[in-house]
Design a protein around this motif. Structure first.
Motif, PDB file in Angstrom:
ATOM      1  N   GLY A 142      -7.130   6.964  20.351  1.00  0.00           N
ATOM      2  CA  GLY A 142      -6.512   7.807  19.342  1.00  0.00           C
ATOM      3  C   GLY A 142      -5.179   7.253  18.883  1.00  0.00           C
ATOM      4  N   ARG A 143      -4.575   7.912  17.901  1.00  0.00           N
ATOM      5  CA  ARG A 143      -3.260   7.502  17.400  1.00  0.00           C
ATOM      6  C   ARG A 143      -2.200   7.565  18.494  1.00  0.00           C
ATOM      7  NH1 ARG A 143      -3.612  11.034  11.996  1.00  0.00           N
ATOM      8  NH2 ARG A 143      -4.620  12.336  13.527  1.00  0.00           N
ATOM      9  N   SER A 144      -2.425   8.441  19.490  1.00  0.00           N
ATOM     10  CA  SER A 144      -1.474   8.585  20.593  1.00  0.00           C
ATOM     11  C   SER A 144      -1.551   7.422  21.576  1.00  0.00           C
ATOM     12  CB  SER A 144      -1.763   9.878  21.349  1.00  0.00           C
ATOM     13  OG  SER A 144      -3.020   9.780  22.014  1.00  0.00           O
ATOM     14  N   GLY A 145      -2.610   6.616  21.461  1.00  0.00           N
ATOM     15  CA  GLY A 145      -2.826   5.529  22.408  1.00  0.00           C
ATOM     16  C   GLY A 145      -3.749   5.905  23.550  1.00  0.00           C
ATOM     17  N   VAL A 146      -4.107   7.183  23.638  1.00  0.00           N
ATOM     18  CA  VAL A 146      -5.004   7.668  24.693  1.00  0.00           C
ATOM     19  C   VAL A 146      -6.456   7.348  24.320  1.00  0.00           C
ATOM     20  CG1 VAL A 146      -5.867   9.751  25.845  1.00  0.00           C
ATOM     21  CG2 VAL A 146      -3.441   9.527  25.331  1.00  0.00           C
ATOM     22  N   MET A 199     -11.808  23.318  22.236  1.00  0.00           N
ATOM     23  CA  MET A 199     -10.415  22.969  21.932  1.00  0.00           C
ATOM     24  C   MET A 199     -10.109  21.517  22.292  1.00  0.00           C
ATOM     25  SD  MET A 199      -9.437  25.636  20.452  1.00  0.00           S
ATOM     26  CE  MET A 199      -7.734  25.189  20.195  1.00  0.00           C
ATOM     27  N   LYS A 200     -10.684  21.029  23.396  1.00  0.00           N
ATOM     28  CA  LYS A 200     -10.490  19.627  23.796  1.00  0.00           C
ATOM     29  C   LYS A 200     -11.061  18.693  22.729  1.00  0.00           C
ATOM     30  CE  LYS A 200     -11.578  16.346  27.501  1.00  0.00           C
ATOM     31  NZ  LYS A 200     -12.514  15.429  26.871  1.00  0.00           N
ATOM     32  N   LEU A 201     -12.245  19.017  22.201  1.00  0.00           N
ATOM     33  CA  LEU A 201     -12.858  18.192  21.155  1.00  0.00           C
ATOM     34  C   LEU A 201     -11.995  18.206  19.889  1.00  0.00           C
ATOM     35  CD1 LEU A 201     -15.154  16.434  20.084  1.00  0.00           C
ATOM     36  CD2 LEU A 201     -16.360  18.542  19.469  1.00  0.00           C
ATOM     37  N   ILE A 202     -11.474  19.360  19.516  1.00  0.00           N
ATOM     38  CA  ILE A 202     -10.609  19.442  18.341  1.00  0.00           C
ATOM     39  C   ILE A 202      -9.384  18.550  18.515  1.00  0.00           C
ATOM     40  CG2 ILE A 202      -9.075  20.986  17.036  1.00  0.00           C
ATOM     41  CD1 ILE A 202     -11.231  23.183  17.515  1.00  0.00           C
ATOM     42  N   GLN A 203      -8.792  18.570  19.709  1.00  0.00           N
ATOM     43  CA  GLN A 203      -7.623  17.726  19.969  1.00  0.00           C
ATOM     44  C   GLN A 203      -7.987  16.244  19.884  1.00  0.00           C
ATOM     45  OE1 GLN A 203      -6.403  19.241  23.786  1.00  0.00           O
ATOM     46  NE2 GLN A 203      -4.998  20.720  22.875  1.00  0.00           N
ATOM     47  N   GLU A 204      -9.159  15.878  20.381  1.00  0.00           N
ATOM     48  CA  GLU A 204      -9.594  14.486  20.312  1.00  0.00           C
ATOM     49  C   GLU A 204      -9.798  14.054  18.866  1.00  0.00           C
ATOM     50  OE1 GLU A 204     -13.058  14.386  22.809  1.00  0.00           O
ATOM     51  OE2 GLU A 204     -11.868  14.266  24.637  1.00  0.00           O
ATOM     52  N   VAL A 205     -10.403  14.913  18.057  1.00  0.00           N
ATOM     53  CA  VAL A 205     -10.627  14.602  16.643  1.00  0.00           C
ATOM     54  C   VAL A 205      -9.284  14.435  15.928  1.00  0.00           C
ATOM     55  CG1 VAL A 205     -11.472  15.527  14.444  1.00  0.00           C
ATOM     56  CG2 VAL A 205     -12.886  15.705  16.495  1.00  0.00           C
ATOM     57  N   ASN A 206      -8.352  15.318  16.200  1.00  0.00           N
ATOM     58  CA  ASN A 206      -7.032  15.242  15.549  1.00  0.00           C
ATOM     59  C   ASN A 206      -6.251  14.005  15.976  1.00  0.00           C
ATOM     60  OD1 ASN A 206      -7.375  17.560  14.026  1.00  0.00           O
ATOM     61  ND2 ASN A 206      -6.517  18.887  15.609  1.00  0.00           N
ATOM     62  N   ASP A 207      -6.533  13.484  17.166  1.00  0.00           N
ATOM     63  CA  ASP A 207      -5.844  12.296  17.653  1.00  0.00           C
ATOM     64  C   ASP A 207      -6.434  11.064  16.995  1.00  0.00           C
ATOM     65  OD1 ASP A 207      -4.032  10.756  19.147  1.00  0.00           O
ATOM     66  OD2 ASP A 207      -5.410  10.583  20.816  1.00  0.00           O
TER      67      ASP A 207
END
Length: 83
Positions: free
Chosen positions: A35-39, A75-83
């Motif tokens: 992701g953009r965060s590097g994770v 919610m975890k999937l939404i966070q992954e998509v946003n990253d």
């Protein structure tokens, strides 16, 4: 012989991969995307479809449960998509 939860999930992932592939998508099963965060995020099914004017990217989180999944998974999937 019945399948356990992990095996059911794996079979579902393979089925979803086959469906997207049969529709002309480029598909990767069980991959990691940074992701953009590097994770790095583990993705069950990643599908891409190239059109003349855009590229569609789809990620799928497969769950083969006998009951509804809980909100935390969504919610975890939404966070992954946003990253």
């Amino acid at each position: 012989m019945s399948l356990d939860g992990y095996e059911k999930g794996l079979e579902l992932e393979k089925l979803i991969s086959q469906v997207f592939s049969s529709k002309g998508y480029y598909v990767v099963h069980n991959t990691k995307l940074k992701g953009r965060s590097g994770v790095e995020h583990q993705i069950d099914v990643y599908a891409e479809y190239k059109c003349p004017l855009h590229l569609s990217k789809i990620i799928v989180e497969c769950k083969a449960h006998d009951k509804p999944i809980n909100k935390e998974i969504v919610m975890k999937l939404i966070q992954e998509v946003n990253d």
